[in-house]
Design a protein around this motif. Sequence first.
Motif, PDB file in Angstrom:
ATOM      1  N   ASN A  96       0.832  -1.181   0.000  1.00  0.00           N
ATOM      2  CA  ASN A  96       0.000   0.000   0.000  1.00  0.00           C
ATOM      3  C   ASN A  96       0.878   1.245   0.000  1.00  0.00           C
ATOM      4  N   GLY A  97       1.907   1.225  -0.874  1.00  0.00           N
ATOM      5  CA  GLY A  97       2.673   2.451  -1.033  1.00  0.00           C
ATOM      6  C   GLY A  97       1.816   3.603  -1.493  1.00  0.00           C
ATOM      7  N   SER A  98       0.787   3.314  -2.298  1.00  0.00           N
ATOM      8  CA  SER A  98      -0.081   4.371  -2.819  1.00  0.00           C
ATOM      9  C   SER A  98      -0.866   5.054  -1.711  1.00  0.00           C
ATOM     10  N   GLY A  99      -1.348   4.288  -0.732  1.00  0.00           N
ATOM     11  CA  GLY A  99      -2.077   4.880   0.386  1.00  0.00           C
ATOM     12  C   GLY A  99      -1.159   5.550   1.381  1.00  0.00           C
ATOM     13  N   THR A 100       0.005   4.924   1.638  1.00  0.00           N
ATOM     14  CA  THR A 100       0.975   5.505   2.566  1.00  0.00           C
ATOM     15  C   THR A 100       1.464   6.857   2.061  1.00  0.00           C
ATOM     16  N   ALA A 101       1.817   6.925   0.767  1.00  0.00           N
ATOM     17  CA  ALA A 101       2.287   8.186   0.193  1.00  0.00           C
ATOM     18  C   ALA A 101       1.200   9.250   0.249  1.00  0.00           C
ATOM     19  N   LEU A 102      -0.048   8.859   0.055  1.00  0.00           N
ATOM     20  CA  LEU A 102      -1.162   9.806   0.136  1.00  0.00           C
ATOM     21  C   LEU A 102      -1.206  10.456   1.519  1.00  0.00           C
ATOM     22  N   VAL A 103      -1.138   9.631   2.564  1.00  0.00           N
ATOM     23  CA  VAL A 103      -1.194  10.170   3.934  1.00  0.00           C
ATOM     24  C   VAL A 103       0.014  11.057   4.207  1.00  0.00           C
ATOM     25  N   MET A 104       1.171  10.639   3.750  1.00  0.00           N
ATOM     26  CA  MET A 104       2.383  11.442   3.962  1.00  0.00           C
ATOM     27  C   MET A 104       2.281  12.789   3.260  1.00  0.00           C
ATOM     28  N   GLU A 105       1.769  12.806   2.027  1.00  0.00           N
ATOM     29  CA  GLU A 105       1.634  14.059   1.298  1.00  0.00           C
ATOM     30  C   GLU A 105       0.636  14.998   1.978  1.00  0.00           C
ATOM     31  N   LEU A 106      -0.442  14.458   2.529  1.00  0.00           N
ATOM     32  CA  LEU A 106      -1.399  15.293   3.259  1.00  0.00           C
ATOM     33  C   LEU A 106      -0.776  15.849   4.529  1.00  0.00           C
ATOM     34  N   ALA A 107       0.020  15.035   5.222  1.00  0.00           N
ATOM     35  CA  ALA A 107       0.707  15.521   6.419  1.00  0.00           C
ATOM     36  C   ALA A 107       1.639  16.676   6.053  1.00  0.00           C
ATOM     37  N   ARG A 108       2.319  16.553   4.927  1.00  0.00           N
ATOM     38  CA  ARG A 108       3.212  17.628   4.475  1.00  0.00           C
ATOM     39  C   ARG A 108       2.456  18.922   4.231  1.00  0.00           C
ATOM     40  N   ILE A 109       1.340  18.825   3.549  1.00  0.00           N
ATOM     41  CA  ILE A 109       0.605  20.039   3.182  1.00  0.00           C
ATOM     42  C   ILE A 109      -0.012  20.708   4.401  1.00  0.00           C
ATOM     43  N   PHE A 110      -0.609  19.939   5.286  1.00  0.00           N
ATOM     44  CA  PHE A 110      -1.212  20.534   6.482  1.00  0.00           C
ATOM     45  C   PHE A 110      -0.157  21.057   7.462  1.00  0.00           C
ATOM     46  N   SER A 111       1.095  20.615   7.313  1.00  0.00           N
ATOM     47  CA  SER A 111       2.168  21.059   8.201  1.00  0.00           C
ATOM     48  C   SER A 111       2.905  22.276   7.670  1.00  0.00           C
ATOM     49  N   GLN A 112       2.504  22.805   6.517  1.00  0.00           N
ATOM     50  CA  GLN A 112       3.166  23.978   5.957  1.00  0.00           C
ATOM     51  C   GLN A 112       2.950  25.212   6.833  1.00  0.00           C
ATOM     52  N   PRO A 113       3.924  26.112   6.882  1.00  0.00           N
ATOM     53  CA  PRO A 113       3.742  27.367   7.619  1.00  0.00           C
ATOM     54  C   PRO A 113       2.529  28.130   7.103  1.00  0.00           C
ATOM     55  N   GLY A 114       1.741  28.644   7.994  1.00  0.00           N
ATOM     56  CA  GLY A 114       0.572  29.421   7.623  1.00  0.00           C
ATOM     57  C   GLY A 114      -0.710  28.621   7.516  1.00  0.00           C
ATOM     58  N   VAL A 115      -0.620  27.299   7.534  1.00  0.00           N
ATOM     59  CA  VAL A 115      -1.832  26.467   7.481  1.00  0.00           C
ATOM     60  C   VAL A 115      -2.313  26.227   8.905  1.00  0.00           C
ATOM     61  N   GLU A 116      -3.524  26.648   9.182  1.00  0.00           N
ATOM     62  CA  GLU A 116      -4.103  26.495  10.515  1.00  0.00           C
ATOM     63  C   GLU A 116      -5.414  25.727  10.428  1.00  0.00           C
ATOM     64  N   THR A 117      -5.715  24.984  11.481  1.00  0.00           N
ATOM     65  CA  THR A 117      -6.974  24.242  11.555  1.00  0.00           C
ATOM     66  C   THR A 117      -7.602  24.466  12.927  1.00  0.00           C
ATOM     67  N   GLU A 118      -8.929  24.392  12.962  1.00  0.00           N
ATOM     68  CA  GLU A 118      -9.620  24.493  14.244  1.00  0.00           C
ATOM     69  C   GLU A 118      -9.505  23.189  15.028  1.00  0.00           C
ATOM     70  N   ARG A 119      -9.710  22.070  14.346  1.00  0.00           N
ATOM     71  CA  ARG A 119      -9.611  20.758  14.991  1.00  0.00           C
ATOM     72  C   ARG A 119      -8.291  20.083  14.598  1.00  0.00           C
ATOM     73  N   SER A 120      -7.969  19.010  15.293  1.00  0.00           N
ATOM     74  CA  SER A 120      -6.717  18.300  15.068  1.00  0.00           C
ATOM     75  C   SER A 120      -6.884  17.221  14.000  1.00  0.00           C
ATOM     76  N   ILE A 121      -5.770  16.844  13.390  1.00  0.00           N
ATOM     77  CA  ILE A 121      -5.717  15.748  12.425  1.00  0.00           C
ATOM     78  C   ILE A 121      -4.538  14.863  12.802  1.00  0.00           C
ATOM     79  N   ARG A 122      -4.769  13.556  12.867  1.00  0.00           N
ATOM     80  CA  ARG A 122      -3.666  12.616  13.086  1.00  0.00           C
ATOM     81  C   ARG A 122      -3.413  11.842  11.812  1.00  0.00           C
ATOM     82  N   PHE A 123      -2.167  11.870  11.360  1.00  0.00           N
ATOM     83  CA  PHE A 123      -1.739  11.152  10.160  1.00  0.00           C
ATOM     84  C   PHE A 123      -0.965   9.921  10.621  1.00  0.00           C
ATOM     85  N   ILE A 124      -1.497   8.739  10.352  1.00  0.00           N
ATOM     86  CA  ILE A 124      -0.913   7.534  10.936  1.00  0.00           C
ATOM     87  C   ILE A 124      -0.687   6.454   9.889  1.00  0.00           C
TER      88      ILE A 124
END
Length: 410
Positions: A182-210
Amino acid sequence: MALALCLAGVPLPALTLEAPAPADPIATLVKQLELERYKATIKGLTQFGDRRQGTERNRRALDWIEAWLKANGCMNTERLQYEYTEPTKRNPAPPQPARAGGPAGQGGSTLFGQRAPTSVNTDPNAQPDEKLRALNAEPTPEGTSMRENVYCTKIGNTRPDEMYIVGAHMDGIGWGEAANDNGSGTALVMELARIFSQPGVETERSIRFILWNNEETGLHGASAYVAQRRELQGIESPKGSGKYPEPKWLGMVQHDMMMFDHGMPVMQRDAQGKPLLDAKGQPRYAPPREQRAEADVNIEFQSTSKHAEGAAKLAWHFRAANDKYATDYPAAVGFHMTNTDSVPFMDWAPAISLRENERGMQIGAGWNPHWHQPSDLFSSYSDKDFLLGLNAAQTTLAAIAELVGARVKR
């Protein structure tokens, strides 16, 4: 005329300029997903072969994922340890013969049409690449030993006590590279973690990337997480700190095999149009070589779960996000989720799964010839296949961004 009125002392109406419409923060985030980056992340995972749980290559892959997350801004990475006992004997299911019509045999769904054989390859000699065969040669140890999941968390600004879990399993089997499963699913989660972790990106609720381990042995990594963490939800620790090690689960989203939707297996024929036969003299069936025009992202929930109503709402929310933000492939919603890491969560929170095919009706009927096979290699897939995975990433990113109240500060 205006000059004459001005000279005559007649006041002119105030000039009003319309302010530009604010940028859609979700569209801004979705644009950060790029096909070549997604492919590169999958390619990085394949350097560890099939990443079979319990092996050194699995542990090195976990270390690489953790380092990648930290390097891309998701600094608060953690691991959850659990014990797993490897069975001393394995009895893999024998290959299923191709046939026309009849039940698909997985998850209670039925498919009336062609099927292709399905099995788990356990023969190292089926892998023609000597280097990859050697990389995958280490077996998992027998007996009980420790396993690990790795995760990082985007902390919400106003509701850090609530979160959505976005997951995929990182282990694989079959003597290939586990590029799709499941490299395709793992890479998807990793890419989302990267984008939400960028400077200036804020969220009201939390997200766990696992990234789960031991999925291929029976969802053991996800089940261990549920067993260890479910009673800790929403508890502030230490008291008065404003920190919530395990925020309340608002929903769990799993990603498992994201790229290959080539359609129903068709009869294989030679250059003269004659049917090709297998060793038993039966017609051979296999999916078409190209991604089908009707390819879609399958979003599934389990209608018999305790949170079925909430899961259905979550699934349809993802479908709406796909309609608005995905660029190439649509999404379809189904009510039969099975055999994936969202299952251990489904009686504790709304849980859904995103896949390339319907789990019971299509994957179980041989719609992906690379499933658990030596041919699950990066090189086995085209850009059309990778693009389906990217569209699943667009779908999840957009849906989660809406649910957590994401915004982008300028």
